[in-house]
Design an enzyme around this catalytic site. Structure first.
Site, short mmCIF file in Angstrom:
data_model
loop_
_atom_site.label_atom_id
_atom_site.label_comp_id
_atom_site.label_asym_id
_atom_site.label_seq_id
_atom_site.Cartn_x
_atom_site.Cartn_y
_atom_site.Cartn_z
N ARG A 154 -15.93 3.34 3.54
CA ARG A 154 -16.83 4.35 4.14
C ARG A 154 -16.00 5.40 4.18
O ARG A 154 -16.30 6.58 3.81
CB ARG A 154 -17.50 3.95 5.45
N GLY A 155 -14.92 5.47 4.86
CA GLY A 155 -13.85 6.61 5.11
C GLY A 155 -14.02 7.03 6.57
O GLY A 155 -15.40 6.63 7.15
N LYS A 171 -21.12 -6.46 4.29
CA LYS A 171 -20.25 -5.88 3.19
C LYS A 171 -19.94 -7.00 2.24
O LYS A 171 -19.98 -6.86 0.96
CB LYS A 171 -18.98 -5.53 3.80
N ALA A 185 -10.63 10.88 2.14
CA ALA A 185 -12.02 10.90 2.52
C ALA A 185 -12.60 12.08 2.29
O ALA A 185 -13.98 12.35 2.12
CB ALA A 185 -12.31 10.10 3.82
N HIS A 203 -8.21 3.22 -3.50
CA HIS A 203 -9.00 3.10 -2.22
C HIS A 203 -10.08 3.96 -2.68
O HIS A 203 -9.84 5.08 -3.33
CB HIS A 203 -8.25 3.65 -1.02
N GLU A 260 0.91 -1.12 -0.04
CA GLU A 260 -0.03 -0.07 -0.03
C GLU A 260 0.93 1.19 0.06
O GLU A 260 1.97 1.50 0.73
CB GLU A 260 -1.01 -0.24 1.23
N THR A 308 -3.93 4.84 -1.62
CA THR A 308 -5.01 5.38 -0.87
C THR A 308 -5.55 6.72 -1.33
O THR A 308 -5.24 7.33 -2.15
CB THR A 308 -4.43 5.83 0.71
P1 FAD Z 1 -17.91 0.27 6.93
O1 FAD Z 1 -17.63 -1.04 6.58
O2 FAD Z 1 -19.15 1.14 6.54
O3 FAD Z 1 -18.05 0.31 8.62
C1 FAD Z 1 -17.86 1.48 9.39
C2 FAD Z 1 -18.54 0.91 10.80
O4 FAD Z 1 -20.04 0.93 10.56
C3 FAD Z 1 -18.23 -0.04 11.51
O5 FAD Z 1 -18.08 0.14 12.81
C4 FAD Z 1 -18.98 -1.15 11.16
O6 FAD Z 1 -19.36 -2.17 12.03
C5 FAD Z 1 -20.43 -0.37 11.10
N1 FAD Z 1 -21.10 -0.74 10.12
C6 FAD Z 1 -21.17 -1.28 8.78
N2 FAD Z 1 -22.27 -1.74 8.15
C7 FAD Z 1 -23.31 -1.63 8.95
C8 FAD Z 1 -24.75 -1.55 9.02
N3 FAD Z 1 -25.19 -2.04 8.04
N4 FAD Z 1 -25.31 -1.16 10.20
C9 FAD Z 1 -24.83 -0.85 11.18
N5 FAD Z 1 -23.42 -0.60 11.41
C10 FAD Z 1 -22.88 -1.01 10.20
N6 FAD Z 1 -9.87 5.86 4.58
C11 FAD Z 1 -9.53 6.69 3.96
O7 FAD Z 1 -10.22 7.87 3.96
N7 FAD Z 1 -8.88 6.44 2.88
C12 FAD Z 1 -8.09 5.43 2.50
O8 FAD Z 1 -7.34 5.21 1.50
C13 FAD Z 1 -8.52 4.34 3.52
N8 FAD Z 1 -7.70 3.13 3.50
C14 FAD Z 1 -7.98 2.21 4.17
C15 FAD Z 1 -7.19 0.90 3.90
C16 FAD Z 1 -7.79 -0.24 4.59
C17 FAD Z 1 -6.93 -1.58 4.31
C18 FAD Z 1 -8.29 -0.02 5.95
C19 FAD Z 1 -8.58 -1.18 7.06
C20 FAD Z 1 -8.92 1.28 6.23
C21 FAD Z 1 -8.78 2.22 5.18
N9 FAD Z 1 -9.36 3.61 5.60
C22 FAD Z 1 -9.06 4.40 4.42
C23 FAD Z 1 -9.90 3.88 6.77
C24 FAD Z 1 -11.52 3.63 6.67
O9 FAD Z 1 -12.04 4.54 5.70
C25 FAD Z 1 -12.23 3.68 7.88
O10 FAD Z 1 -11.71 2.74 8.93
C26 FAD Z 1 -13.72 4.03 8.26
O11 FAD Z 1 -13.80 4.57 9.61
C27 FAD Z 1 -14.26 2.72 8.12
O12 FAD Z 1 -14.41 2.35 6.74
P2 FAD Z 1 -15.05 0.99 6.19
O13 FAD Z 1 -15.29 1.05 4.94
O14 FAD Z 1 -14.37 -0.22 7.04
O15 FAD Z 1 -16.71 1.60 6.96
#
Ligand code: FAD
Length: 290
Positions: free
Chosen positions: A107-108, A163, A50, A77, A16, A47
């Protein structure tokens, strides 16, 4: 090539990187990529901010170049929380125009000064949207110790299943320093019926400030062995860097020995560290390929 297919050939090894800050010339990343290219990763992910920053154009450009100029598959991403559906259509069109077909749908993080737009609430909403839009390979993020906002790790995995059901074809994990958390997480995913490949996110720690920043952002636990290492070498940058590299190698050897689907190395754009780790685990990864 779609990333999902790579897992059919055994353990995937990926990197990454992030685009340089707006104040730095974008070319610095190409020097790094020249060096990373020689390490033959299966793919490199880029990356994407967000907050809808103009640096995101650089992310797309870097992902395009990785694929077209360096001949390595790239993943962009894509955090959705601060975009409307119309804006997302524009971004997806741009990805298609640039030949980028692999997306890590996110989600971000919620940024205090930027009220989220309402079109996408979770990463799964974005995945459903992308699937309707075009033929992309879609990955999702996962959290071995639970996402920082989650009230319990079981619900977090049930949300992760949503997801995957929406169309995430493989998962990349948040960094962790204790492999046992990852193995327990894998057990929970199996119980939840999640059957897509899951890459383990490994971050080599090279400075004390980096650890403090990372831990405050993602809440990763620091095992006693790791904390002792930091304490011992915190005032000796070279020793801390070497100890951090050794620690990451040790984690990877254990993970590959336990048949993980893949290793995703958070390079922090540090080609030297990526090279030392890649060279150390090269034969181990190779022997896990079919
Ligand atoms: P989600 O999968 O939507 O989850 C977010 C929260 O909501 C979790 O607590 C989950 O349990 C909860 N949730 C999900 N679905 C539901 C539902 N249906 N009902 C109720 N609750 C739910 N961020 C950036 O801005 N740019 C990047 O390039 C970036 N790269 C990343 C790369 C990796 C490998 C990782 C692990 C993270 C990265 N992030 C990045 C950070 C990420 O955007 C954050 O961790 C963000 O807070 C959550 O994103 P997610 O896609 O996991 O969210």
């Amino acid at each position: 090539m779609k990333i999902k297919k790579m897992f059919d050939k055994g353990t995937v090894f990926s990197f990454e990187i992030f685009p340089p800050k707006k104040t730095s010339p974008v070319d610095t990343i190409y020097k790094t990529l020249e060096e990373l290219k020689g390490l033959s990763p299966d793919f490199i992910s880029v990356t994407f901010g967000a907050g809808g920053s103009s640096n995101n154009n650089a992310s797309i450009e870097i992902a395009r170049k990785i694929k077209q100029d360096y001949g390595i598959e790239s993943v962009i991403h894509l955090p959705c929380i601060n975009y409307t559906k119309d804006e997302m259509v524009d971004i997806l069109g741009e990805l298609i125009d640039n030949g980028i077909t692999n997306i890590l749908a996110l989600r971000g993080d919620i940024i205090p000064d930027i009220p989220p737009k309402q079109d996408f609430r979770y990463a799964s909403d974005l995945i459903t949207f992308i699937k309707k839009y075009g033929d992309f390979d879609i990955a999702g993020a996962c959290y071995p110790e639970g996402h920082i906002e989650t009230e319990n790790i079981v619900n977090d995995v049930l949300n992760l299943k949503k997801k995957v059901d929406a169309g995430a074809e493989h998962l990349i994990s948040q960094l962790f320093f204790d492999n046992d958390y990852f193995y327990s997480f894998l057990e929970r995913t199996q119980i939840a019926g999640i059957d897509v490949p899951i890459e383990a996110g490994i971050m080599p720690v090279t400075s004390k400030s980096q650890i403090e920043r990372m831990v405050s952002m993602c809440g990763a636990s620091l095992p006693p062995k790791f904390s002792k290492m930091i304490q011992k070498y915190e005032h000796s940058p070279e020793a801390l860097r070497d100890a951090g590299i050794a620690y990451a190698i040790d984690q990877i050897v254990d993970l590959v020995s336990n048949n993980v689907d893949g290793i995703h190395l958070y390079t922090m754009n540090n080609a030297y560290v990526a090279r030392r780790i890649s060279e150390a685990v090269e034969s181990i990864i190779r022997s896990s390929k079919k």
